[in-house]
Design an enzyme around this catalytic site. Structure first.
Site, PDB file in Angstrom:
ATOM      1  N   ASP A   8      11.743  48.340  11.721  1.00  0.00           N
ATOM      2  CA  ASP A   8      12.859  47.513  12.116  1.00  0.00           C
ATOM      3  C   ASP A   8      12.583  46.906  13.728  1.00  0.00           C
ATOM      4  O   ASP A   8      11.894  47.311  14.695  1.00  0.00           O
ATOM      5  CB  ASP A   8      14.166  48.466  12.607  1.00  0.00           C
ATOM      6  CG  ASP A   8      15.435  47.771  12.837  1.00  0.00           C
ATOM      7  OD1 ASP A   8      15.265  46.448  13.487  1.00  0.00           O
ATOM      8  OD2 ASP A   8      16.284  48.108  12.467  1.00  0.00           O
ATOM      9  N   VAL A  12      15.201  50.046  18.751  1.00  0.00           N
ATOM     10  CA  VAL A  12      16.483  50.817  18.981  1.00  0.00           C
ATOM     11  C   VAL A  12      17.358  49.905  19.075  1.00  0.00           C
ATOM     12  O   VAL A  12      17.486  49.153  19.864  1.00  0.00           O
ATOM     13  CB  VAL A  12      16.131  51.816  19.960  1.00  0.00           C
ATOM     14  CG1 VAL A  12      17.547  52.739  20.330  1.00  0.00           C
ATOM     15  CG2 VAL A  12      15.125  52.652  19.842  1.00  0.00           C
ATOM     16  N   HIS A  13      18.650  50.043  18.227  1.00  0.00           N
ATOM     17  CA  HIS A  13      19.895  49.390  18.366  1.00  0.00           C
ATOM     18  C   HIS A  13      20.817  50.233  17.871  1.00  0.00           C
ATOM     19  O   HIS A  13      20.795  51.349  17.464  1.00  0.00           O
ATOM     20  CB  HIS A  13      19.472  48.078  17.745  1.00  0.00           C
ATOM     21  CG  HIS A  13      19.272  47.969  16.180  1.00  0.00           C
ATOM     22  ND1 HIS A  13      19.987  48.201  15.450  1.00  0.00           N
ATOM     23  CD2 HIS A  13      17.963  48.137  15.843  1.00  0.00           C
ATOM     24  CE1 HIS A  13      19.476  48.202  14.112  1.00  0.00           C
ATOM     25  NE2 HIS A  13      18.257  48.430  14.305  1.00  0.00           N
ATOM     26  N   GLY A  14      22.175  49.516  17.744  1.00  0.00           N
ATOM     27  CA  GLY A  14      23.342  50.368  17.218  1.00  0.00           C
ATOM     28  C   GLY A  14      23.285  51.238  15.777  1.00  0.00           C
ATOM     29  O   GLY A  14      23.453  52.228  15.732  1.00  0.00           O
TER      30      GLY A  14
END
Length: 156
Positions: A8, A12-14
């Site tokens: 990704d 780091v994200h929602g």
């Protein structure tokens, strides 16, 4: 134990913090990225996005492979986050425990074409994907854990 290896480009994200981490029961997020491992500002930014209760480690790809292969870390439930097919290929080659790679999001860029709504790959990626497939690695696309798996093999 590696719970999931995910490509990704946002790292780091929602989706990672609020869906993947709890769904996997992960207690450790390991970012394997040479550039981020040397960038204090990026480390701080990613640290702000990490879910509460989870440990965040940021290592070079080589150091991440060594960490994942170390028996002392087997008791952790690790979500491995990488931002490119190239880094996924390197980890798959160096970490025998990785048998599957989730493609979460790779934004479009020069020379890349979309193979799903959130994954764009270029010719170099296709070569690395074919090599991973030849080694029996499962390559699948899912944005969130409740999505059905789309196999990359059928999309390239």
């Amino acid at each position: 134990m590696i719970k999931l290896t995910r490509i990704d480009d946002r790292l780091v994200h929602g989706q990672v913090a609020f869906t993947w981490t709890p769904a996997l029961g992960a207690d450790c997020l390991l970012i394997a990225n040479d550039k981020v491992a040397k960038d204090e500002f990026m480390k701080m930014t990613l640290g702000l996005a990490k879910p509460a209760g989870a440990k965040l480690l940021i290592k070079s790809v080589k150091d991440a492979a060594a960490y994942l292969n170390d028996e002392k870390n087997r008791n952790l439930k690790i979500l491995v986050l990488i931002n490119s097919v190239k880094d996924a290929h390197a980890l798959v080659s160096d970490v025998p425990e990785i048998k599957s790679v989730n493609f979460g999001g790779i934004r479009t860029r020069e020379g890349a074409k979309l193979i799903s709504k959130a994954v764009a790959i270029n010719d170099s990626d296709v070569e690395l994907i074919r090599d991973m497939l030849s080694k029996g690695i499962e390559l699948e696309i899912r944005q969130v854990p409740t999505d059905s798996k789309q196999m990359v093999e059928g999309l390239i």
